[in-house]
Design an enzyme around this catalytic site. Structure first.
Site, mmCIF file in Angstrom:
data_model
loop_
_atom_site.group_PDB
_atom_site.id
_atom_site.type_symbol
_atom_site.label_atom_id
_atom_site.label_comp_id
_atom_site.label_asym_id
_atom_site.label_seq_id
_atom_site.Cartn_x
_atom_site.Cartn_y
_atom_site.Cartn_z
ATOM 1 N N SER A 1 59.719 28.334 117.909
ATOM 2 C CA SER A 1 60.832 27.275 118.416
ATOM 3 C C SER A 1 61.960 27.976 118.713
ATOM 4 C CB SER A 1 60.939 26.123 117.318
ATOM 5 O OG SER A 1 61.888 25.271 117.485
ATOM 6 N N GLY B 1 58.708 23.411 117.932
ATOM 7 C CA GLY B 1 57.600 23.863 116.749
ATOM 8 C C GLY B 1 56.822 22.789 116.117
ATOM 9 N N GLN C 1 60.190 29.979 111.572
ATOM 10 C CA GLN C 1 61.217 30.804 110.762
ATOM 11 C C GLN C 1 61.272 32.182 110.711
ATOM 12 O OE1 GLN C 1 63.965 29.348 109.511
ATOM 13 N NE2 GLN C 1 62.961 27.179 109.438
ATOM 14 N N HIS D 1 65.364 26.273 118.965
ATOM 15 C CA HIS D 1 66.476 25.930 118.399
ATOM 16 C C HIS D 1 66.719 26.704 117.152
ATOM 17 C CE1 HIS D 1 65.584 22.991 114.999
ATOM 18 N NE2 HIS D 1 64.412 23.067 115.707
ATOM 19 N N CYS E 1 63.696 13.598 100.152
ATOM 20 C CA CYS E 1 64.211 12.208 100.570
ATOM 21 C C CYS E 1 65.346 12.143 100.144
ATOM 22 C CB CYS E 1 63.231 11.336 100.690
ATOM 23 S SG CYS E 1 63.241 10.437 99.050
ATOM 24 N N THR F 1 56.814 17.023 133.396
ATOM 25 C CA THR F 1 57.910 17.737 134.151
ATOM 26 C C THR F 1 58.656 18.640 133.178
ATOM 27 O OG1 THR F 1 58.018 16.018 135.797
ATOM 28 C CG2 THR F 1 59.864 17.540 135.796
ATOM 29 N N ASN G 1 60.332 27.973 105.458
ATOM 30 C CA ASN G 1 61.504 27.467 105.636
ATOM 31 C C ASN G 1 62.570 27.269 104.479
ATOM 32 O OD1 ASN G 1 59.130 25.583 106.092
ATOM 33 N ND2 ASN G 1 60.788 23.983 105.588
HETATM 34 C C1 LIG Z 1 58.435 26.409 109.362
HETATM 35 C C2 LIG Z 1 58.775 25.302 110.215
HETATM 36 N N1 LIG Z 1 57.874 24.922 111.188
HETATM 37 C C3 LIG Z 1 58.113 23.999 112.235
HETATM 38 C C4 LIG Z 1 59.285 23.568 112.399
HETATM 39 C C5 LIG Z 1 59.453 22.488 113.535
HETATM 40 O O1 LIG Z 1 60.344 23.032 114.582
HETATM 41 P P1 LIG Z 1 61.016 21.983 115.488
HETATM 42 O O2 LIG Z 1 62.341 21.641 114.717
HETATM 43 O O3 LIG Z 1 61.150 22.973 116.931
HETATM 44 O O4 LIG Z 1 59.852 20.781 115.822
HETATM 45 C C6 LIG Z 1 60.333 23.825 111.277
HETATM 46 C C7 LIG Z 1 61.698 23.213 111.516
HETATM 47 O O5 LIG Z 1 62.438 22.975 110.309
HETATM 48 C C8 LIG Z 1 60.118 24.795 110.689
HETATM 49 O O6 LIG Z 1 61.119 25.353 109.669
#
Ligand SMILES: Cc1ncc(COP(=O)(O)O)c(C=O)c1O
Length: 390
Positions: free
Chosen positions: A206, A77, A183, A208, A330, A244, A155
């Site tokens: 994305s 993502g 998400q 994962h 953080c 690749t 997210n």
């Molecule tokens: C809304 C959103 N966009 C983008 C990403 C980033 O995706 P990736 O972890 O595949 O780089 C995340 C990951 O937490 C996300 O929640």
């Protein structure tokens, strides 16, 4: 200690990442062993890898209602979002880029990076429930942005934006419109064709987050949108992403897409019911649920218990066997409250208490009730400690 004997906390952080589904792993393994070819090679090893990538592309395209030729494989993502923003900006004269105030950092930061080359960033405000503020958005459109990026689902809060309406409104400006659907995929329908008809030119997904491996994702792209690649070289992925291909990850992503979409309705209904139970229990414990009034992803709950720091609570819950996320930006001694909640106008004290629970395919009703019991106990102990300290 053997793997089996390891303490495995209950995982309630599916918006961070998800476990690789067994069928996904099984499909990937040959591409990590005997089928190791480079998809650009002309021989049998290479042709097999190319065919596997093509098959995965068809699966991803089907999952998001796109044509195979519209799917550009990238590493995830973050890369897809960077590719849209930096890649499009590279071919335009500097102008206005509009992004919502609740975007993931991998949209916000590339947008900010354009300021160094003369672009102006406008952040679109959101209301107390995390939805785009229509008046602010319409006002920003007066500046005729060249790029607009508004996420489909957040997210942290799980808030779903009405992207068809938001994208339609941007049409008057001829901006390139992008939505981050990382998400959303697998939790609510994502249909590129329908979105494209409303003026969306690019969608990020994305692997994962949907039971696929880390390190794969896609930018789904309207062919009219020209992009400069972030990585150039051998011209892979229509010249938009050289390098690749990670065949195993792409194959896994394809299978994960297929499963996620096939199971979406049943899983969403089940999770929505579990979430309702969870929210009922949280409210009974005095929690504030953020963005409660907005339409949200069925698996996400973002809450705060009065007087308890989110970071502290997450650490205690981890020790008690539950993996959840805090909203803090953080891990310093004085954590900065979530930008998303700040943008929503949530009071800082409440925002500092933010904890996100995100459910997934493996979540059970027993886990949810155990979580509520442990939370009540933990919150009680923390409050007692706080009372002793004063
Ligand atoms: C809304 C959103 N966009 C983008 C990403 C980033 O995706 P990736 O972890 O595949 O780089 C995340 C990951 O937490 C996300 O929640």
């Amino acid at each position: 200690m053997t793997g089996a004997a390891m303490f495995a906390p209950v995982y309630l952080d599916y918006n961070a990442t998800t476990p690789v589904r067994p069928q996904v792993l099984e499909a990937m393994l040959p591409w990590l062993s005997q089928r190791f070819g480079n998809a650009s090679s002309r021989h049998e090893y290479g042709r097999a890898a190319r065919a596997a990538i093509d098959e995965a592309r068809a699966k991803v395209a089907a999952a998001v209602g796109a044509h195979q030729s519209e799917v550009v494989f990238v590493s995830g993502g973050s890369e897809a979002n960077n590719l849209f923003i930096k890649g499009t900006a590279a071919l335009e004269r500097p102008g206005v880029v509009a992004v919502s105030a609740v975007e993931h950092p991998c949209v916000r930061e590339p947008a900010r990076s354009l300021e160094r080359i003369g672009w102006q960033v406008r952040e679109i405000a959101v209301d107390i429930d995390g939805r785009i503020e229509v008046d602010d958005y319409l006002d920003i459109l007066q500046y005729r942005p060249k790029l607009v990026s508004v996420m489909l689902a957040n997210n942290e809060t799980g808030v779903i934006q009405d992207i068809p309406v938001v994208a339609e409104a941007a049409r008057t400006t001829s901006a390139w419109f992008h939505t981050d659907a990382v998400q959303a995929l697998g939790k609510i329908p994502v249909n590129f064709r329908a979105l494209n008809d409303c003026g969306v030119h690019a969608v990020t997904v994305s692997s994962h987050k949907i039971g696929g491996p880390k390190g794969a994702g896609a930018l789904v792209l309207d062919k009219r949108l020209e992009l400069a690649p972030l990585i150039s070289g051998g011209g892979h992925e229509r010249g938009l992403r050289s390098g690749t291909e990670n065949v195993a990850a792409i194959v896994g992503f394809g299978v994960a897409c297929e499963l996620a979409v096939a199971e979406m309705q049943a899983t969403s209904e089940r999770l929505r019911a579990l979430r309702a139970e969870l929210e009922r229990g949280l409210v009974e414990q005095g929690a504030t649920i953020f963005a409660h009034a907005a339409e949200r992803l069925p698996n996400t709950v973002y809450f705060s218990l009065p007087g308890i720091e989110g970071e502290t609570l997450v650490t205690k819950l981890d020790r008690a066997g539950f993996a959840v996320a805090s909203g803090a930006a953080c891990s310093s001694a004085d954590p900065i409250p979530s930008r998303v909640l700040t943008a929503m106008g949530v009071a800082q004290g409440l925002a500092r208490g933010a904890v996100r629970v995100s459910l997934g395919g493996e979540t059970t009703r027993a886990q949810v009730s155990d979580f509520l019991a442990v939370l009540a106990q933990t919150a009680f102990q923390l409050k007692r400690l706080a009372a002793l300290a004063t």
